[in-house]
Design a protein around this motif. Structure first.
Motif, PDB file in Angstrom:
ATOM      1  N   VAL A  13       0.736  -1.318   0.013  1.00  0.00           N
ATOM      2  CA  VAL A  13       0.032   0.042   0.061  1.00  0.00           C
ATOM      3  C   VAL A  13       0.876   1.259  -0.032  1.00  0.00           C
ATOM      4  N   LEU A  14       0.756   2.190  -0.889  1.00  0.00           N
ATOM      5  CA  LEU A  14       1.327   3.452  -1.054  1.00  0.00           C
ATOM      6  C   LEU A  14       0.190   4.524  -0.533  1.00  0.00           C
ATOM      7  N   VAL A  15       0.706   5.515   0.456  1.00  0.00           N
ATOM      8  CA  VAL A  15      -0.141   6.228   1.045  1.00  0.00           C
ATOM      9  C   VAL A  15       0.483   7.566   0.600  1.00  0.00           C
ATOM     10  N   VAL A  16      -0.199   8.580  -0.245  1.00  0.00           N
ATOM     11  CA  VAL A  16       0.422   9.810  -0.815  1.00  0.00           C
ATOM     12  C   VAL A  16      -0.357  10.945  -0.033  1.00  0.00           C
ATOM     13  N   GLU A  17       0.493  11.992   0.370  1.00  0.00           N
ATOM     14  CA  GLU A  17      -0.306  13.046   0.983  1.00  0.00           C
ATOM     15  C   GLU A  17      -0.438  14.365   0.196  1.00  0.00           C
ATOM     16  N   TRP A  18      -1.444  15.068  -0.129  1.00  0.00           N
ATOM     17  CA  TRP A  18      -1.091  16.447  -0.984  1.00  0.00           C
ATOM     18  C   TRP A  18      -1.599  17.528   0.156  1.00  0.00           C
ATOM     19  N   SER A  19      -1.147  18.815  -0.236  1.00  0.00           N
ATOM     20  CA  SER A  19      -1.572  19.682   0.415  1.00  0.00           C
ATOM     21  C   SER A  19      -1.869  20.861  -0.586  1.00  0.00           C
ATOM     22  N   GLY A  20      -2.719  21.746  -0.364  1.00  0.00           N
ATOM     23  CA  GLY A  20      -2.991  22.832  -1.347  1.00  0.00           C
ATOM     24  C   GLY A  20      -4.461  23.533  -0.912  1.00  0.00           C
ATOM     25  N   THR A  21      -4.927  24.509  -1.916  1.00  0.00           N
ATOM     26  CA  THR A  21      -6.043  25.272  -1.504  1.00  0.00           C
ATOM     27  C   THR A  21      -7.204  24.113  -1.990  1.00  0.00           C
ATOM     28  N   GLN A  22      -8.296  24.297  -1.509  1.00  0.00           N
ATOM     29  CA  GLN A  22      -9.384  23.248  -1.656  1.00  0.00           C
ATOM     30  C   GLN A  22      -9.714  23.004  -3.169  1.00  0.00           C
ATOM     31  N   ARG A  23      -9.434  23.976  -4.165  1.00  0.00           N
ATOM     32  CA  ARG A  23      -9.583  23.972  -5.590  1.00  0.00           C
ATOM     33  C   ARG A  23      -8.473  23.109  -6.123  1.00  0.00           C
ATOM     34  N   GLU A  24      -7.304  23.266  -5.682  1.00  0.00           N
ATOM     35  CA  GLU A  24      -6.270  22.359  -6.241  1.00  0.00           C
ATOM     36  C   GLU A  24      -6.379  20.964  -5.741  1.00  0.00           C
ATOM     37  N   LEU A  25      -6.891  20.641  -4.371  1.00  0.00           N
ATOM     38  CA  LEU A  25      -7.008  19.360  -4.125  1.00  0.00           C
ATOM     39  C   LEU A  25      -8.040  18.679  -4.714  1.00  0.00           C
ATOM     40  N   ASP A  26      -9.265  19.522  -5.261  1.00  0.00           N
ATOM     41  CA  ASP A  26     -10.323  18.896  -5.615  1.00  0.00           C
ATOM     42  C   ASP A  26      -9.837  18.529  -7.268  1.00  0.00           C
ATOM     43  N   GLU A  27      -8.952  19.270  -7.870  1.00  0.00           N
ATOM     44  CA  GLU A  27      -8.575  18.829  -9.152  1.00  0.00           C
ATOM     45  C   GLU A  27      -7.655  17.526  -9.101  1.00  0.00           C
ATOM     46  N   ILE A  28      -6.691  17.455  -7.931  1.00  0.00           N
ATOM     47  CA  ILE A  28      -5.804  16.462  -7.965  1.00  0.00           C
ATOM     48  C   ILE A  28      -6.834  15.124  -7.655  1.00  0.00           C
ATOM     49  N   PHE A  29      -7.555  15.160  -6.767  1.00  0.00           N
ATOM     50  CA  PHE A  29      -8.372  14.080  -6.570  1.00  0.00           C
ATOM     51  C   PHE A  29      -9.337  13.638  -7.651  1.00  0.00           C
ATOM     52  N   GLY A  30      -9.806  14.477  -8.407  1.00  0.00           N
ATOM     53  CA  GLY A  30     -10.512  14.348  -9.709  1.00  0.00           C
ATOM     54  C   GLY A  30      -9.853  13.604 -10.458  1.00  0.00           C
ATOM     55  N   HIS A  31      -8.424  13.385 -10.673  1.00  0.00           N
ATOM     56  CA  HIS A  31      -7.582  12.543 -11.425  1.00  0.00           C
ATOM     57  C   HIS A  31      -6.927  11.559 -10.741  1.00  0.00           C
ATOM     58  N   LEU A  32      -7.616  11.038  -9.447  1.00  0.00           N
ATOM     59  CA  LEU A  32      -6.932  10.185  -8.758  1.00  0.00           C
ATOM     60  C   LEU A  32      -6.629   8.789  -9.185  1.00  0.00           C
ATOM     61  N   ASP A  33      -7.418   8.197  -9.958  1.00  0.00           N
ATOM     62  CA  ASP A  33      -7.575   6.856 -10.594  1.00  0.00           C
ATOM     63  C   ASP A  33      -6.413   6.949 -11.926  1.00  0.00           C
ATOM     64  N   GLU A  34      -6.378   8.054 -12.573  1.00  0.00           N
ATOM     65  CA  GLU A  34      -5.167   8.306 -13.447  1.00  0.00           C
ATOM     66  C   GLU A  34      -4.061   8.241 -12.860  1.00  0.00           C
ATOM     67  N   LEU A  35      -3.743   8.921 -11.854  1.00  0.00           N
ATOM     68  CA  LEU A  35      -2.241   8.866 -11.282  1.00  0.00           C
ATOM     69  C   LEU A  35      -2.053   7.619 -10.763  1.00  0.00           C
ATOM     70  N   ALA A  36      -3.017   6.913 -10.196  1.00  0.00           N
ATOM     71  CA  ALA A  36      -2.776   5.365  -9.512  1.00  0.00           C
ATOM     72  C   ALA A  36      -2.452   4.752 -10.721  1.00  0.00           C
ATOM     73  N   GLY A  37      -2.907   4.637 -11.950  1.00  0.00           N
ATOM     74  CA  GLY A  37      -2.656   4.045 -13.003  1.00  0.00           C
ATOM     75  C   GLY A  37      -1.326   4.163 -13.432  1.00  0.00           C
ATOM     76  N   GLU A  38      -0.956   5.327 -13.491  1.00  0.00           N
ATOM     77  CA  GLU A  38       0.581   5.630 -13.820  1.00  0.00           C
ATOM     78  C   GLU A  38       1.397   5.320 -12.878  1.00  0.00           C
ATOM     79  N   ALA A  39       1.188   4.985 -11.643  1.00  0.00           N
ATOM     80  CA  ALA A  39       2.045   4.548 -10.698  1.00  0.00           C
ATOM     81  C   ALA A  39       2.185   3.012 -10.554  1.00  0.00           C
ATOM     82  N   GLY A  40       0.951   2.452 -11.410  1.00  0.00           N
ATOM     83  CA  GLY A  40       1.092   0.904 -11.482  1.00  0.00           C
ATOM     84  C   GLY A  40       0.074   0.314 -10.402  1.00  0.00           C
ATOM     85  N   ALA A  41      -0.883   1.182  -9.691  1.00  0.00           N
ATOM     86  CA  ALA A  41      -1.595   0.703  -8.694  1.00  0.00           C
ATOM     87  C   ALA A  41      -2.787  -0.086  -9.278  1.00  0.00           C
TER      88      ALA A  41
END
Length: 634
Positions: A13-41
């Protein structure tokens, strides 16, 4: 459950932590599955609330205690647990490290800080076995070479110490090591400060705390600790993680939560025993004054058995210490009287009115004080008519379901109205109820260290009740500590009795038994409830069955109150009153005082007594609360 965010059965299990504004975090979490796929998760789980994120913290803190909390001979050992490599070499490092572990015939758990390439890896070994030490040596040498080859450090954040100093030259070279030695001689010419670390270190496998030839003090225990590998190994399950030092949430450790004294932690009690077992302290300290002080405020709540990730069962250890002390120095009159409380109440029940009149006097409290009871406590009263005398006049269900009610001491002599309510509810759900003859479950005896007497009662109860169990009749208990003694402690009292496992499996809390019945229970809506669970119930079953049963008629709020502080006789004893009341005041008493229209419900007898003493408010057993809500009840 700190693993509920994990999907499937992944290898890592890889736990990744992000910080930022609410808008920035919403954008990151909106693409979470894509990021996971790129990492091979295989999957991604967003954790955004404080409660969701706290799961990862609990999982991280629980990992090592869980690994160490096994009865296996080979346990994770810290000697290569701090290596760090450049993050871009981490994948290669993990693969090659796994090969080293596998080639040496063992396993290891990998956890740590992937972002900086620092991993805490503890291979499982038995260092009391010479072969285990040899494998440790080989792994240490091979890992040191691997770290150097990957351009890393054998000490990422924990320091070098005795386990890694020997390999410093591989990392720094001889010239720098000689410079280290020159600097040390300038400041420490006699070599008194931290000898053997970094400069002139001994071989890492020569100074083992647990090594070949280790000896443990042999103790003929009264209880069986076979499920944990014996008494010594049960003690050694404690690895010092400090979960017992938490101040909020759960029950463990109620004494520490109010004293904030390390002496009153689960860890301190296990360490004290470990010091005796391993010979750091002389054998007589097992039953000495200092051991008594360390064990004194343990209330036997059993929370450590389930809330500690390693499952350290200090409640049983305290019983064993009391047993050993009693064998060595004799049991006090107070211990004997408390252990045989059923006998005392049976005598009182022969003359209930005179007894109750005397028990309420100042003279009675002063007399009880001579036996070690705090005079500020109210002495127990007895009912004018015992439950067993009331039972024949109570209703019966039509069947075919059958249950056997375990007639505990408190239900029989002090609170027969609880039993009456339970029978009415069981009958309304269609059950035929038996009231077999029983003896005391043995819990009061275990609390005082009277293990041999408790064992006799356990055998007697098996003789009396096994015929019903063999017919498939469940054993139903109204007092959680009593019925759960049958379920949990009889295994330690008579482990070689083939009947014990089936007997334990037949036990049910009253609430469990009610939920097992198929009959429809017609209940009117009741007042909202504030529920306080019994410690043994919370440790071994949880409050879920009680919540579900009460929820058939009411809105239920559960107070995370830990231990009420009474804990059987504990809160009655001289020297414990203040601590007992502080435990209650920590959360329970304020919640009860602020309950408003909610009815306070507590399955435990001593819990209800403590609530009454601390808040002057009467709490009800679940059966007392629900029985008047039956359709047709007045």
């Amino acid at each position: 459950d700190s693993t509920r965010f994990v999907k499937g059965n992944p290898k890592a299990v890889l736990v990744v932590e992000w910080s930022g504004t609410q808008r920035e975090l919403d954008e990151i979490f909106g693409h979470l599955d894509e990021l996971a796929g790129e990492a091979g998760a295989l999957a991604a789980t967003p954790l955004r609330t404080k409660e969701e994120m706290s799961q990862t913290v609990r999982l991280r803190k629980s990992t090592l205690p869980l690994l160490l909390g096994t009865a296996d001979e080979e346990k994770p050992v810290a000697f290569v647990e701090d290596a760090a490599v450049p993050p871009d070499r981490l994948e290669e490092f993990v693969v090659r490290f796994e090969e080293i572990v596998e080639n040496n015939g063992t396993w290891a758990c990998f956890y740590g800080h992937a972002s900086v390439g620092c991993l805490h890896v503890r291979p499982a070994l038995d260092t009391s076995d010479p072969e285990g030490v040899s494998r440790m040596r080989r792994i240490a040498e091979e890992v040191a070479d691997l770290v150097v080859d990957c351009g890393g450090s054998i000490s990422g954040e924990h320091g070098d110490g005795l386990s890694r100093s020997e390999f410093m030259e591989k990392m720094y070279g001889g010239e720098i090591l000689r410079a280290f030695a020159d600097v040390k001689r300038l400041f420490d010419p006699r070599g008194m400060m931290n000898p053997g670390v970094i400069v002139a270190p001994p071989r890492m496998d020569r100074q083992l705390r647990i090594g070949p030839g280790r000896k443990r003090l042999p103790i003929r225990t009264g209880l069986s600790f076979g499920d944990q590998g014996g008494f010594a190994k049960a003690i050694e399950l404690c690895n010092g993680s400090g979960f017992c030092r938490k101040r909020t949430g759960g029950t463990m450790c109620p004494s520490y939560m109010v004293t904030l004294d390390e002496q009153d932690t689960t860890r301190a009690r296990a360490n004290m025993l470990r010091s005796v077992i391993e010979g750091t302290l002389p054998p007589e300290e097992l039953t000495g004054r200092r051991m008594k002080e360390v064990m004194d405020l343990c209330v036997g709540c059993k929370a450590c058995k389930t809330e500690c990730p390693s499952g350290v069962d200090v409640a049983s250890m305290k019983t064993e210490v009391l047993y050993q002390t009693g064998r060595q120095h004799g049991f006090s009159l107070r211990q004997k009287a408390a252990g045989h409380i059923r006998r005392q109440l049976a005598l009182a029940a022969m003359i209930p009115s005179p007894y109750n009149a005397v028990a309420g006097t100042r003279f009675a409290r002063r007399a009880a004080a001579l036996a070690g009871i705090d005079p500020r406590r109210s002495l127990p009263r007895v009912a004018n008519k015992t439950f067993s005398r009331r039972f024949p006049g109570l209703p019966q269900g039509t069947g075919p379901a059958e249950v056997a009610l375990f007639n505990d001491t408190w239900n029989e002599y002090q609170r027969p109205e609880v039993g009456e309510g339970a029978v009415r509810l069981l009958a309304a759900a269609g059950a035929r109820i038996y009231l077999p003859k029983v003896v005391c479950c043995g819990r009061p005896m275990l609390s005082e260290g009277l293990v041999d007497e408790a064992r006799k009662n356990a055998r007697r109860n098996l003789d009396l009740l096994v015929p019903l169990v063999e017919r498939g009749v469940p054993l139903v208990g109204l007092e959680p500590s009593c019925i759960l003694t049958l379920r949990d402690d009889y295994r330690k009292l008579i482990p070689d009795d083939a009947r014990v496992e089936r007997f334990a499996e037949a036990t049910r809390l009253f609430e469990e038994a009610m939920l097992d019945l198929d009959g429809e229970l017609l209940l009117r809506e009741g007042a909202p409830v504030l529920l306080h669970g019994h410690c043994h119930q919370k440790a071994l079953v949880g409050t879920g069955p009680t919540e579900r049963l009460l929820g058939l008629a009411a809105d239920v709020e559960v107070v995370d109150s830990g231990c009420c502080g009474m804990a059987g006789l504990f809160g009655y004893e001289k020297g414990h009153y203040e601590v007992s009341m502080k435990m209650g005041e920590r959360r329970l008493f304020p919640a009860v005082r602020g309950a408003g229209e909610r009815v306070v419900v507590a399955p435990g007898t001593s819990c209800r007594e403590q609530i009454l003493d601390g808040t002057q408010r009467r709490a009800l057993h679940p059966a007392e609360y629900l029985a008047p809500l039956l359709d047709g009840s007045s």
